[in-house]
Design a protein around this motif. Structure first.
Motif, PDB file in Angstrom:
ATOM      1  N   SER A   1       5.884   7.516   8.006  1.00 40.11           N
ATOM      2  CA  SER A   1       5.822   8.071   9.350  1.00 40.11           C
ATOM      3  C   SER A   1       6.443   7.116  10.346  1.00 40.11           C
ATOM      4  O   SER A   1       6.215   5.923  10.274  1.00 40.11           O
ATOM      5  CB  SER A   1       4.369   8.310   9.756  1.00 40.11           C
ATOM      6  OG  SER A   1       3.765   9.177   8.850  1.00 40.11           O
ATOM      7  N   PRO A   2       7.231   7.671  11.277  1.00 39.32           N
ATOM      8  CA  PRO A   2       7.729   6.828  12.367  1.00 39.32           C
ATOM      9  C   PRO A   2       6.558   6.432  13.272  1.00 39.32           C
ATOM     10  O   PRO A   2       5.517   7.090  13.268  1.00 39.32           O
ATOM     11  CB  PRO A   2       8.684   7.755  13.128  1.00 39.32           C
ATOM     12  CG  PRO A   2       8.861   8.966  12.294  1.00 39.32           C
ATOM     13  CD  PRO A   2       7.690   9.062  11.395  1.00 39.32           C
ATOM     14  N   ASP A   3       6.720   5.347  14.017  1.00 40.18           N
ATOM     15  CA  ASP A   3       5.709   5.005  15.022  1.00 40.18           C
ATOM     16  C   ASP A   3       5.797   5.991  16.184  1.00 40.18           C
ATOM     17  O   ASP A   3       4.807   6.365  16.794  1.00 40.18           O
ATOM     18  CB  ASP A   3       5.935   3.580  15.547  1.00 40.18           C
ATOM     19  CG  ASP A   3       5.743   2.546  14.452  1.00 40.18           C
ATOM     20  OD1 ASP A   3       5.001   2.844  13.485  1.00 40.18           O
ATOM     21  OD2 ASP A   3       6.335   1.450  14.553  1.00 40.18           O
ATOM     22  N   GLU A   4       7.036   6.351  16.497  1.00 44.77           N
ATOM     23  CA  GLU A   4       7.274   7.238  17.640  1.00 44.77           C
ATOM     24  C   GLU A   4       8.444   8.139  17.309  1.00 44.77           C
ATOM     25  O   GLU A   4       9.316   7.747  16.530  1.00 44.77           O
ATOM     26  CB  GLU A   4       7.728   6.390  18.843  1.00 44.77           C
ATOM     27  CG  GLU A   4       6.717   6.218  19.944  1.00 44.77           C
ATOM     28  CD  GLU A   4       7.340   5.360  21.031  1.00 44.77           C
ATOM     29  OE1 GLU A   4       8.165   5.911  21.795  1.00 44.77           O
ATOM     30  OE2 GLU A   4       7.049   4.154  21.071  1.00 44.77           O
ATOM     31  N   GLY A   5       8.517   9.294  17.923  1.00 43.28           N
ATOM     32  CA  GLY A   5       9.705  10.122  17.783  1.00 43.28           C
ATOM     33  C   GLY A   5       9.404  11.532  17.333  1.00 43.28           C
ATOM     34  O   GLY A   5       8.260  11.977  17.322  1.00 43.28           O
TER      35      GLY A   5
ATOM     36  N   VAL B   1      10.897  14.794  14.551  1.00 39.38           N
ATOM     37  CA  VAL B   1      11.791  15.345  13.541  1.00 39.38           C
ATOM     38  C   VAL B   1      11.681  16.864  13.665  1.00 39.38           C
ATOM     39  O   VAL B   1      10.592  17.418  13.538  1.00 39.38           O
ATOM     40  CB  VAL B   1      11.400  14.905  12.110  1.00 39.38           C
ATOM     41  CG1 VAL B   1      12.348  15.528  11.092  1.00 39.38           C
ATOM     42  CG2 VAL B   1      11.404  13.391  11.980  1.00 39.38           C
ATOM     43  N   VAL B   2      12.793  17.491  13.957  1.00 40.61           N
ATOM     44  CA  VAL B   2      12.772  18.945  14.158  1.00 40.61           C
ATOM     45  C   VAL B   2      13.735  19.582  13.168  1.00 40.61           C
ATOM     46  O   VAL B   2      14.882  19.153  13.033  1.00 40.61           O
ATOM     47  CB  VAL B   2      13.201  19.311  15.595  1.00 40.61           C
ATOM     48  CG1 VAL B   2      13.137  20.817  15.794  1.00 40.61           C
ATOM     49  CG2 VAL B   2      12.322  18.598  16.599  1.00 40.61           C
ATOM     50  N   PHE B   3      13.250  20.587  12.452  1.00 42.40           N
ATOM     51  CA  PHE B   3      14.121  21.319  11.548  1.00 42.40           C
ATOM     52  C   PHE B   3      14.164  22.777  11.998  1.00 42.40           C
ATOM     53  O   PHE B   3      13.160  23.482  11.917  1.00 42.40           O
ATOM     54  CB  PHE B   3      13.607  21.218  10.106  1.00 42.40           C
ATOM     55  CG  PHE B   3      14.510  21.902   9.135  1.00 42.40           C
ATOM     56  CD1 PHE B   3      15.615  21.242   8.610  1.00 42.40           C
ATOM     57  CD2 PHE B   3      14.290  23.211   8.767  1.00 42.40           C
ATOM     58  CE1 PHE B   3      16.468  21.878   7.733  1.00 42.40           C
ATOM     59  CE2 PHE B   3      15.145  23.864   7.885  1.00 42.40           C
ATOM     60  CZ  PHE B   3      16.240  23.191   7.366  1.00 42.40           C
ATOM     61  N   GLY B   4      15.332  23.225  12.464  1.00 41.53           N
ATOM     62  CA  GLY B   4      15.423  24.577  13.010  1.00 41.53           C
ATOM     63  C   GLY B   4      14.399  24.733  14.119  1.00 41.53           C
ATOM     64  O   GLY B   4      14.370  23.939  15.052  1.00 41.53           O
ATOM     65  N   ASP B   5      13.536  25.748  14.001  1.00 38.65           N
ATOM     66  CA  ASP B   5      12.508  25.890  15.041  1.00 38.65           C
ATOM     67  C   ASP B   5      11.157  25.337  14.575  1.00 38.65           C
ATOM     68  O   ASP B   5      10.135  25.581  15.189  1.00 38.65           O
ATOM     69  CB  ASP B   5      12.379  27.356  15.479  1.00 38.65           C
ATOM     70  CG  ASP B   5      12.259  28.295  14.302  1.00 38.65           C
ATOM     71  OD1 ASP B   5      12.112  27.780  13.167  1.00 38.65           O
ATOM     72  OD2 ASP B   5      12.302  29.521  14.502  1.00 38.65           O
ATOM     73  N   GLU B   6      11.178  24.601  13.470  1.00 37.09           N
ATOM     74  CA  GLU B   6       9.939  23.967  12.998  1.00 37.09           C
ATOM     75  C   GLU B   6       9.894  22.516  13.442  1.00 37.09           C
ATOM     76  O   GLU B   6      10.901  21.814  13.389  1.00 37.09           O
ATOM     77  CB  GLU B   6       9.892  23.955  11.460  1.00 37.09           C
ATOM     78  CG  GLU B   6       9.383  25.224  10.830  1.00 37.09           C
ATOM     79  CD  GLU B   6       9.464  25.116   9.304  1.00 37.09           C
ATOM     80  OE1 GLU B   6       9.067  24.068   8.761  1.00 37.09           O
ATOM     81  OE2 GLU B   6       9.928  26.082   8.689  1.00 37.09           O
TER      82      GLU B   6
ATOM     83  N   TRP C   1       8.599  19.031  12.337  1.00 38.01           N
ATOM     84  CA  TRP C   1       8.047  18.344  11.167  1.00 38.01           C
ATOM     85  C   TRP C   1       7.249  17.120  11.588  1.00 38.01           C
ATOM     86  O   TRP C   1       6.291  16.728  10.945  1.00 38.01           O
ATOM     87  CB  TRP C   1       9.164  17.935  10.205  1.00 38.01           C
ATOM     88  CG  TRP C   1       9.667  19.072   9.382  1.00 38.01           C
ATOM     89  CD1 TRP C   1       9.155  20.334   9.371  1.00 38.01           C
ATOM     90  CD2 TRP C   1      10.767  19.068   8.465  1.00 38.01           C
ATOM     91  NE1 TRP C   1       9.858  21.111   8.485  1.00 38.01           N
ATOM     92  CE2 TRP C   1      10.851  20.370   7.926  1.00 38.01           C
ATOM     93  CE3 TRP C   1      11.677  18.103   8.055  1.00 38.01           C
ATOM     94  CZ2 TRP C   1      11.819  20.714   6.986  1.00 38.01           C
ATOM     95  CZ3 TRP C   1      12.640  18.440   7.120  1.00 38.01           C
ATOM     96  CH2 TRP C   1      12.705  19.748   6.593  1.00 38.01           C
ATOM     97  N   PHE C   2       7.708  16.499  12.649  1.00 40.39           N
ATOM     98  CA  PHE C   2       6.996  15.318  13.124  1.00 40.39           C
ATOM     99  C   PHE C   2       7.140  15.230  14.634  1.00 40.39           C
ATOM    100  O   PHE C   2       8.223  15.451  15.178  1.00 40.39           O
ATOM    101  CB  PHE C   2       7.559  14.041  12.486  1.00 40.39           C
ATOM    102  CG  PHE C   2       6.825  12.793  12.904  1.00 40.39           C
ATOM    103  CD1 PHE C   2       5.686  12.377  12.226  1.00 40.39           C
ATOM    104  CD2 PHE C   2       7.249  12.056  14.007  1.00 40.39           C
ATOM    105  CE1 PHE C   2       4.988  11.252  12.627  1.00 40.39           C
ATOM    106  CE2 PHE C   2       6.555  10.931  14.420  1.00 40.39           C
ATOM    107  CZ  PHE C   2       5.431  10.532  13.729  1.00 40.39           C
ATOM    108  N   ASP C   3       6.029  14.961  15.287  1.00 39.64           N
ATOM    109  CA  ASP C   3       6.072  14.729  16.724  1.00 39.64           C
ATOM    110  C   ASP C   3       4.920  13.789  17.067  1.00 39.64           C
ATOM    111  O   ASP C   3       3.757  14.170  16.973  1.00 39.64           O
ATOM    112  CB  ASP C   3       5.925  16.060  17.480  1.00 39.64           C
ATOM    113  CG  ASP C   3       6.215  15.893  18.972  1.00 39.64           C
ATOM    114  OD1 ASP C   3       5.917  14.787  19.498  1.00 39.64           O
ATOM    115  OD2 ASP C   3       6.732  16.835  19.595  1.00 39.64           O
ATOM    116  N   SER C   4       5.294  12.561  17.437  1.00 39.92           N
ATOM    117  CA  SER C   4       4.237  11.564  17.665  1.00 39.92           C
ATOM    118  C   SER C   4       3.390  11.935  18.882  1.00 39.92           C
ATOM    119  O   SER C   4       2.192  11.712  18.892  1.00 39.92           O
ATOM    120  CB  SER C   4       4.845  10.168  17.837  1.00 39.92           C
ATOM    121  OG  SER C   4       5.853  10.196  18.826  1.00 39.92           O
ATOM    122  N   ASP C   5       4.023  12.550  19.897  1.00 44.89           N
ATOM    123  CA  ASP C   5       3.263  12.897  21.108  1.00 44.89           C
ATOM    124  C   ASP C   5       2.219  13.972  20.825  1.00 44.89           C
ATOM    125  O   ASP C   5       1.115  13.938  21.345  1.00 44.89           O
ATOM    126  CB  ASP C   5       4.207  13.400  22.209  1.00 44.89           C
ATOM    127  CG  ASP C   5       5.097  12.281  22.721  1.00 44.89           C
ATOM    128  OD1 ASP C   5       4.692  11.102  22.531  1.00 44.89           O
ATOM    129  OD2 ASP C   5       6.170  12.568  23.271  1.00 44.89           O
TER     130      ASP C   5
END
Lengths: 236, 219
Positions: free
Chosen positions: A49-53, A55-60, A62-66
Motif C-alpha cells: 500500500s502507498p502511504d498516500e495517493g 489508484v483509479v482503474f476506469g471508474d473504479e 482501487w486505492f484512495d488514502s483520503d
C-alpha cells in the motif's frame, strides 16, 4: 485506463510518482535497480500500500488514502508476471495456466500461440526459464486481466531467448485490449516495446535518465550501479 | 500376548495422528506466515510439551482434567462422566504431548514456500484460505507426511503422561508401553518381550518412511 499517483516512504528515498496507461497501450517503466519500479508495480497490484495517493482503474477506485479505500489484489482482476518463480511447482504447465482461467478451453489456444503446446504435461522445473515465462504469461492472460503488469519478465533469461520472447510479446501487444505496464532496466527493451517510457530513478520520474545513461559517463551522485546495467545491455 | 494393549496403542496413535495433522496445519500456517504481537511467546508455549518431563505434563493434565480442573469440570457438567482414566482422556493427553512434533515439521515446510507463490495466488483471485488449500498444502505434502509419521511414532512411545492421566485400564487406557512395564514388574519377561518385539518392525518401517520423505523434500 489506469491512473495512479503514489507516495511512499522507503528506506533510502521517498517514492513519489504518477503514471497512467490507456487500454491496448504499453507504458514501460525503466530505471536502475533499486529505484522503486517493483514497489510501484506491487502497489498497482495491491500487494503493497502507498502511504498516500490514489489508484483509479476506469471508474473504479482501487486505492484512495483520503477515503480509506484499498481494494484487495484478489478483487482487482489483473495479470501479474513476475521475474521468475511464480508458477506453482506442484502443477504441470497446463494446470498452471488454467489455474484461474475464465475458460479452460482458451488455454490450448494460448499454448499454441506461445509455442509451448508440447509441454503441457511437464512440471515447471522440467522446462527452461523461457518456457516457464511463456507459461506465466499464459497464466496471466487466461484470467482475462483488466490490467497486465510485467516485472522484468525476461530478465532472468539468456540473450537469445530474451530477444525472441520480446519480439513475440510485441506482436501480441496489438491483440491485447487492456493497459500493459512493463518494468525493465534494459533500454533496448524499453525502446522496442514501449508506447510510452517512464524513467524512474530513486522513486521519482527522471525524464533525462535514458539520455544521460547512453551519452555520458556517470556523474557524481549518480550510482554507478544504476548507470552500468543498461550500458551492458546496449552491447548486444 | 496382550493384543488388547497393542490395539489400544495403535488406536490411540492413529486418532492422535489424524486429529493433530488437521489441528496443527492451521496453527503451523499462522506461525509460518502471520505476524502478531507475542508470537514468540505463543510459539514457545506450543513447544513446551517437548521440553517438559512427561510426568510434569501428566501432572498438569490431571489438575486440568480432574473433576475440579476447569476442563474436567466442564466435561463433567456436560456429560456427567470423568475425563481421567478414559480413552478420550489419554487421547487429549497424547495430542498435547505430541503437538510440537506435528507443528515443527509443518511449519518448516510452510516456511520454505516462496512468498511470491502466495502473492501470485492472491493476484489470481484466491482468498487466503483457498491459497492455503490449493497452493500451500500441495507444496508441503512431504512436510505434512513427516509430521504425521513423527506424531505416530511419538504417540506409540508415550508412557508417563498416559500412565498418570489414564492409569492402566485394559482395553481403555492400558497401552502397550504400560503393558510392557507391568509385565516386567511381574517378572513376566516373555510377555514383555513379545510386545516389545512387535514394536520393532513398526518403528523401523516408519523410520524408513521418514528417510524417504526427507529425500523427497530435498529433491
Amino acid at each position: 485506463m489506469i491512473f495512479a499517483a503514489l507516495k511512499k516512504r522507503l528506506k533510502y528515498f521517498d517514492l513519489d510518482v504518477s503514471l497512467s496507461c490507456l487500454p491496448g497501450r504499453m507504458t514501460v517503466m525503466i530505471g536502475p535497480s533499486g529505484g522503486g519500479k517493483t514497489t510501484i508495480i506491487r502497489m498497482l497490484a495491491g500487494l503493497q500500500s502507498p502511504d498516500e495517493g490514489r489508484v483509479v482503474f476506469g471508474d473504479e477506485i482501487w486505492f484512495d488514502s483520503d477515503r480509506g479505500i484499498n481494494v484487495k489484489p484478489q478483487k482487482r482482476r489483473l495479470g501479474y508476471v513476475f521475474q521468475d518463480y511464480s508458477l506453482f511447482p506442484h502443477l504441470n504447465l497446463f494446470d498452471n495456466a488454467a489455474f484461474a482461467a475464465v475458460d479452460k478451453k482458451e488455454v490450448d489456444g494460448l499454448f499454441d500461440l506461445f509455442k509451448i503446446d508440447h509441454l503441457k504435461k511437464r512440471k515447471p522445473h522440467m522446462v527452461s526459464g523461457g518456457e516457464r515465462q511463456r507459461c506465466a504469461i499464459c497464466q496471466a492472460l487466461a484470467r482475462h486481466p483488466r490490467l497486465l503488469l510485467l516485472d522484468e519478465p525476461f530478465s532472468a533469461l539468456d540473450v537469445v531467448t530474451r530477444r525472441g520472447l520480446r519480439e513475440e510479446f510485441k506482436s501480441l501487444k496489438g491483440k491485447l485490449a487492456c493497459p500493459v505496464i512493463y518494468v525493465t532496466h534494459d533500454i533496448n527493451e524499453a525502446l522496442f516495446l514501449a508506447d510510452e517510457i517512464l524513467p524512474v530513478v530513486d522513486g521519482k520520474k527522471d525524464p533525462g535518465w535514458m539520455q544521460r545513461t547512453i551519452t555520458r559517463e556517470p556523474k557524481e551522485g549518480m550510482t554507478a550501479r544504476g548507470a552500468r546495467e543498461p550500458r551492458l545491455a546496449l552491447v548486444y | 500376548m496382550d493384543y488388547l494393549a497393542l490395539y489400544v496403542t495403535l488406536k490411540l496413535a492413529v486418532v492422535t495422528t489424524v486429529v493433530l495433522v488437521v489441528l496443527a496445519a492451521p496453527i503451523a500456517y499462522l506461525l509460518a506466515f502471520a505476524r502478531f504481537p507475542g508470537k514468540s511467546f505463543v510459539e514457545a508455549l506450543i513447544y513446551l510439551p517437548m521440553a517438559l518431563p512427561p510426568t510434569v505434563i501428566g501432572f498438569y493434565l490431571i489438575i486440568l482434567m480432574g473433576p475440579r480442573g476447569w476442563v474436567g469440570g466442564l466435561w463433567q457438567a456436560a456429560t456427567g462422566g470423568s475425563l481421567l482414566f478414559t480413552f478420550l482422556g489419554i487421547t487429549v493427553a497424547s495430542i498435547i504431548y505430541s503437538l510440537p512434533f506435528a507443528i515443527q515439521p509443518m511449519k518448516a515446510a510452510f516456511s520454505k514456500i516462496d512468498r511470491r507463490l502466495l502473492e501470485n495466488a492472491y493476484i489470481l483471485g484466491l482468498s487466503r484460505r483457498a491459497a492455503f488449500l490449493r497452493v500451500v498444502l500441495p507444496n508441503s505434502v512431504s512436510g505434512i507426511a513427516a509430521a504425521a509419521v513423527l506424531v505416530f511414532l511419538h504417540s506409540i512411545g508415550a508412557f508417563g503422561v498416559l500412565l498418570m492421566v489414564g492409569g492402566s485400564i485394559p482395553g481403555e487406557t492400558k497401552v502397550a508401553s504400560i503393558a510392557i512395564y507391568e509385565a516386567v514388574e511381574m517378572m513376566n519377561y516373555t510377555a514383555a518381550g513379545m510386545i516389545a518385539l512387535s514394536f520393532l518392525p513398526i518403528s523401523y518401517v516408519f523410520l524408513l518412511l521418514i528417510n524417504k520423505l526427507n529425500e523427497g523434500a530435498r529433491a
